[in-house]
Write a protein that holds these residues in place. Structure first.
Motif, PDB file in Angstrom:
ATOM      1  N   UNK A 117       0.861  -1.121  -0.066  1.00 58.46           N
ATOM      2  CA  UNK A 117      -0.007   0.092  -0.052  1.00 58.46           C
ATOM      3  C   UNK A 117       0.776   1.141  -0.051  1.00 58.46           C
ATOM      4  N   UNK A 118       2.019   1.187   0.445  1.00 60.86           N
ATOM      5  CA  UNK A 118       2.956   2.401   0.478  1.00 60.86           C
ATOM      6  C   UNK A 118       2.670   3.284   1.725  1.00 60.86           C
ATOM      7  N   UNK A 119       1.935   2.719   2.592  1.00 57.42           N
ATOM      8  CA  UNK A 119       1.502   3.519   3.883  1.00 57.42           C
ATOM      9  C   UNK A 119       2.910   3.721   4.761  1.00 57.42           C
ATOM     10  N   UNK A 149      -2.521   9.980  -3.640  1.00 59.43           N
ATOM     11  CA  UNK A 149      -1.264  10.430  -3.174  1.00 59.43           C
ATOM     12  C   UNK A 149      -0.332  10.873  -4.331  1.00 59.43           C
ATOM     13  N   UNK A 150       0.898  10.930  -3.804  1.00 57.10           N
ATOM     14  CA  UNK A 150       2.097  11.205  -4.824  1.00 57.10           C
ATOM     15  C   UNK A 150       3.075  10.219  -4.866  1.00 57.10           C
ATOM     16  N   UNK A 151       4.036  10.076  -5.794  1.00 50.92           N
ATOM     17  CA  UNK A 151       5.056   9.125  -5.996  1.00 50.92           C
ATOM     18  C   UNK A 151       5.621   8.241  -4.679  1.00 50.92           C
ATOM     19  N   UNK A 152       5.961   9.017  -3.801  1.00 49.85           N
ATOM     20  CA  UNK A 152       6.444   8.528  -2.502  1.00 49.85           C
ATOM     21  C   UNK A 152       5.491   8.656  -1.422  1.00 49.85           C
ATOM     22  N   UNK A 153       4.503   9.349  -1.529  1.00 48.42           N
ATOM     23  CA  UNK A 153       3.552   9.479  -0.099  1.00 48.42           C
ATOM     24  C   UNK A 153       2.063   9.102  -0.619  1.00 48.42           C
ATOM     25  N   UNK A 154       1.662   7.813  -0.216  1.00 45.19           N
ATOM     26  CA  UNK A 154       0.608   7.394  -0.732  1.00 45.19           C
ATOM     27  C   UNK A 154      -0.599   7.742   0.576  1.00 45.19           C
ATOM     28  N   UNK A 155      -1.889   7.995  -0.073  1.00 43.99           N
ATOM     29  CA  UNK A 155      -2.910   7.990   0.896  1.00 43.99           C
ATOM     30  C   UNK A 155      -3.311   9.223   1.329  1.00 43.99           C
ATOM     31  N   UNK A 156      -3.737   9.512   2.602  1.00 41.42           N
ATOM     32  CA  UNK A 156      -4.113  11.028   2.870  1.00 41.42           C
ATOM     33  C   UNK A 156      -3.349  11.317   4.274  1.00 41.42           C
ATOM     34  N   UNK A 176      -3.764  -1.834  -3.662  1.00 33.70           N
ATOM     35  CA  UNK A 176      -3.678  -1.148  -5.171  1.00 33.70           C
ATOM     36  C   UNK A 176      -4.541   0.466  -5.231  1.00 33.70           C
ATOM     37  N   UNK A 177      -5.683   0.253  -4.809  1.00 28.95           N
ATOM     38  CA  UNK A 177      -6.406   1.327  -4.464  1.00 28.95           C
ATOM     39  C   UNK A 177      -5.708   2.418  -3.668  1.00 28.95           C
ATOM     40  N   UNK A 178      -5.459   1.857  -2.444  1.00 28.47           N
ATOM     41  CA  UNK A 178      -4.767   2.695  -1.516  1.00 28.47           C
ATOM     42  C   UNK A 178      -3.427   3.443  -2.071  1.00 28.47           C
ATOM     43  N   UNK A 179      -2.645   2.728  -2.970  1.00 22.81           N
ATOM     44  CA  UNK A 179      -1.565   3.365  -3.362  1.00 22.81           C
ATOM     45  C   UNK A 179      -1.897   4.167  -4.710  1.00 22.81           C
ATOM     46  N   UNK A 180      -3.326   4.241  -4.985  1.00 23.57           N
ATOM     47  CA  UNK A 180      -3.313   5.173  -6.317  1.00 23.57           C
ATOM     48  C   UNK A 180      -3.675   6.612  -5.508  1.00 23.57           C
TER      49      UNK A 180
END
Lengths: 606, 117
Positions: free
Chosen positions: A172-174, A354-361, A348-352
């Motif tokens: 997810x990139x969290x 945000x930005x390249x390096x920071x995902x989500x909110x 996949x949804x979560x990592x869509x």
């Protein structure tokens, strides 16, 4: 008054359209769609009856472009320009929704649009962490269960191996929402890999930044989501015990958390054999005494163990040797609240978002000189300008924007040229501030930057645990120098001295508190050096806040009412009734009370 | 033997049932903000007004507390949701305003636009 007017507009408009203005939707021609909608409305003479609002990314990119019609929250997806006449004619004129275009994705987040008609404030927000806050009754587990609560836990227990849960979080990139932004998935992986008879999961709810209340609101508004995140982590890393470390200053949050834990136990969501599986996990609450340094993970662990809250060198990291020497996974409240959504809606949804390096909110506590103070959650990549002007509604009383302070006492002040900085860990660091845990204070022209820096350093020198000399003594020295400057006793070379001290403290301190304590001073020196110079050389404060440098005199508007004389604490005002008064400069301590008390503008401050 | 997913779905169904049993399907649902910040702004008294109104015979209302929605400068907030209508959200609700909301909105169906957010 503005709020009032907005309210009127909303009620006058018969329909409200919300068009997703996220990047993905723009790629799918949402801009052309907007033009088509506008011209179609003109054709039907409906321009006044329909209010159009652009929202930030709604996160439903694969179904875009998205058009939402209120009332009723009818959501159209994949809308093409050719569909517009049909939507306008059928839905807005004949009041019949176009069923073939309606989508009803079962996402967990953003239900709030339906509940709050308050589009101006919420339009650019996206709520994942706070998805239930302000919607459900936090003291009733039924409300949480009804909105797919604990389904992510059930899914993990039934359909995923612990390793798959870790992989999903990693994918997810969290990143940690407590401030430093370390990859959450990696943290989970490190702790999961450790072999030990006992492991711990900790929720860091020791929120200490002045003016920040993200964690408090999240727990008070939706305590179960934090618990669910922790239980899932316990399953993923093989822990059977969780601890929520929360400061005793949050009595309501503690009460709701206790209630939530009791209800979860009753429903067998905590305890042994959770939901019929063979997984055991329980959570207890530990109260902190409200020391800022206990937000640092090693100090926090010491505090839970019953020792004095002081940091220790890392490595070993808590994932290897944490609470009682056992592998420990520590995440912040906001990080935990994201976990159930990631498991249900997918990495996949979560990592869509945000930005390249920071995902989500990210949740921010928007405070200071801004119309709509409050708690906002925005997708990463939103700019500071959007938060302050679009969501926050700009600066009140027609004042000028001066700076925005992010990251609390560890962060920095960014002036106007950084307003278009995107919110993500790297961009904020590059601009000279930090993401931090989410404090955001807007500063207008009336604030003195030297006093502001002094305020923050006063806080950190007070909260320094005293272990490292540079932090303990250095912040005290910085505070003394800043106090001197604001009292008009600044000396040439003070700025350089502050810079040297600041650099030293940053390099020679053990933990994040010391390493970041000089940031508010250094960033204000970098961006507002001329204000420091004015204080030191010209002995003036352009904001008029450093009263010690001011002189107060009575001008000819004085009618001799005596109000100033009554409030003066040192009897420095003289004059007979109904005659012009006089301030004795030798006695005056420049407290400014006469200036505040005078109703006739008869005291000049210079 | 039920699986975790089946258990949680049963729990959800029971939860929904209990919420409905408490009157969730009433025509009007009233939510009062009750986070620390809202309480500090006076929402406990506001809640009391609505409780009293229901005790005094206002029917067909589902009353619930809620957490903070983030509108700090407009607290206490009260939300009135009626089936099929735009949700109405009132800001800076004092006990007096709450009494007026009971009299005008809940009893007569009048939306008090000047207090809306």
């Amino acid at each position: 008054m503005d709020d009032l007017k907005k309210g009127m507009e909303v009620t006058e408009a018969k329909f409200k359209l919300t068009l997703c203005d996220g990047t993905a939707c723009i790629h799918k021609h949402s801009k052309e769609l907007l033009l088509a909608v506008e011209s179609e409305l003109d054709k039907h003479g409906l321009r006044q009856a329909v209010k159009i609002n652009l929202s930030g990314c709604l996160g439903m990119c694969k179904d875009g472009p998205i058009l939402i019609v209120n009332p009723g929250f009818v959501m159209y997806g994949g809308v093409r320009v050719e569909d517009v006449p049909e939507i306008v004619q059928s839905h807005l004129v004949d009041n019949k929704a176009v069923t073939r275009l309606i989508i009803s994705p079962d996402y967990l987040y953003n239900r709030f649009f339906r509940v709050f008609g308050d589009v101006d404030f919420f339009g650019r927000q996206m709520r994942i962490c706070l998805r239930n806050c302000g919607i459900i009754d936090p003291e009733n587990i039924d409300d949480y269960l009804a909105l797919r609560g604990y389904e992510a836990l059930a899914k993990a227990l039934e359909m995923m191996t612990p390793q798959e849960v870790v992989d999903e979080v990693k994918k997810s990139g969290l990143r940690g929402r407590g401030g430093a932004g370390f990859s959450t998935g990696l943290k989970w992986e490190f702790t999961a890999k450790q072999v030990s008879d006992r492991k711990y999961v900790i929720c860091n709810a020791d929120e200490g930044d002045p003016g920040a209340f993200m964690d408090r609101s999240a727990i008070e508004g939706d305590p179960h989501t934090v618990l669910e995140g922790m239980i899932i982590a316990g399953y993923a890393i093989g822990a059977s015990k969780g601890v929520v470390y929360i400061r005793a200053e949050y009595p309501l949050a503690i009460k709701r958390l206790e209630k939530a834990i009791a209800a979860a136990r009753e429903h067998n969501l905590l305890g042994s054999g959770i939901l019929g599986s063979n997984f055991d996990f329980d959570i207890e609450i530990r109260l902190g005494a409200g020391a800022f340094v206990c937000g640092e993970e090693t100090a926090l662990i010491h505090s839970i163990e019953g020792s004095r809250g002081m940091p220790r060198p890392r490595p070993p990291y808590p994932s290897v040797s944490g609470l009682f020497g056992k592998p420990t996974l520590i995440n912040n409240v906001e990080t935990w609240a994201n976990i159930p959504v990631i498991l249900l809606d997918g990495a996949d949804w979560f990592s869509s978002i945000g930005t390249e390096t920071s995902k989500g909110t990210k949740v921010f506590a928007l405070a200071g000189k801004v119309h709509n103070t409050g708690l906002v959650e925005v997708p990463m990549g939103t700019t500071l300008r959007e938060i302050i002007y679009d969501i926050g509604g700009g600066i009140p009383k027609g004042k000028m924007f001066k700076a925005v302070q992010t990251g609390g006492p560890s962060g920095g002040c960014l002036p106007e040229q950084y307003l278009d900085t995107q919110i993500d860990y790297e961009s904020l660091a590059k601009a000279g501030s930090i993401m931090g845990s989410g404090g955001m204070i807007v500063i207008d022209e009336d604030a003195c930057m030297v006093s502001l820096a002094r305020f923050f350093i006063e806080f950190t020198q007070d909260e320094s645990c005293g272990k490292c000399t540079p932090c303990r003594e250095g912040t005290k020295r910085m505070y003394d120098i800043l106090t001197r400057i604001t009292e008009g006793k600044g000396r040439p070379g003070d700025i350089e001295l502050l810079e040297r001290l600041g650099g030293m403290i940053k390099r020679a301190s053990l933990c994040g508190l010391g390493q970041s304590a000089p940031n508010p001073v250094l960033s204000t020196i970098k961006n507002f050096r001329e204000e420091y110079e004015e204080h030191i050389h010209a002995k003036t404060c352009r904001a008029g806040q450093c009263t010690a440098m001011l002189s107060f005199t009575v001008n000819e508007k004085c009618i001799g009412c005596g109000a100033c004389k009554r409030v003066c604490p040192v009897a420095a005002v003289e004059g007979a009734r109904r005659e012009k008064h006089r301030i004795l400069p030798d006695k005056c301590i420049r407290c400014g009370q006469c200036y505040e008390a005078c109703k006739f503008d008869a005291i000049t401050r210079a | 033997m039920l699986t975790p997913m089946q258990i949680i779905k049963n729990k959800r169904a029971e939860a929904v049932h209990r919420i409905i049993g408490k009157g969730y399907l009433s025509t009007r649902r009233v939510y009062v903000g009750m986070a620390t910040c809202e309480i500090a702004a006076g929402s406990k008294d506001v809640m009391q007004v609505f409780r009293q109104a229901i005790a005094d015979g206002v029917t067909d209302v589902y009353l619930s507390q809620k957490g903070c929605a983030g509108r700090c400068n407009l607290e206490p907030t009260v939300e009135v949701i009626e089936e099929g209508k735009i949700p109405v959200k009132y800001g800076r609700v004092s006990p007096q305003r709450a009494r007026d909301i009971v009299e005008r909105h809940l009893k007569k169906g009048e939306v008090i636009t000047e207090w809306m957010i």
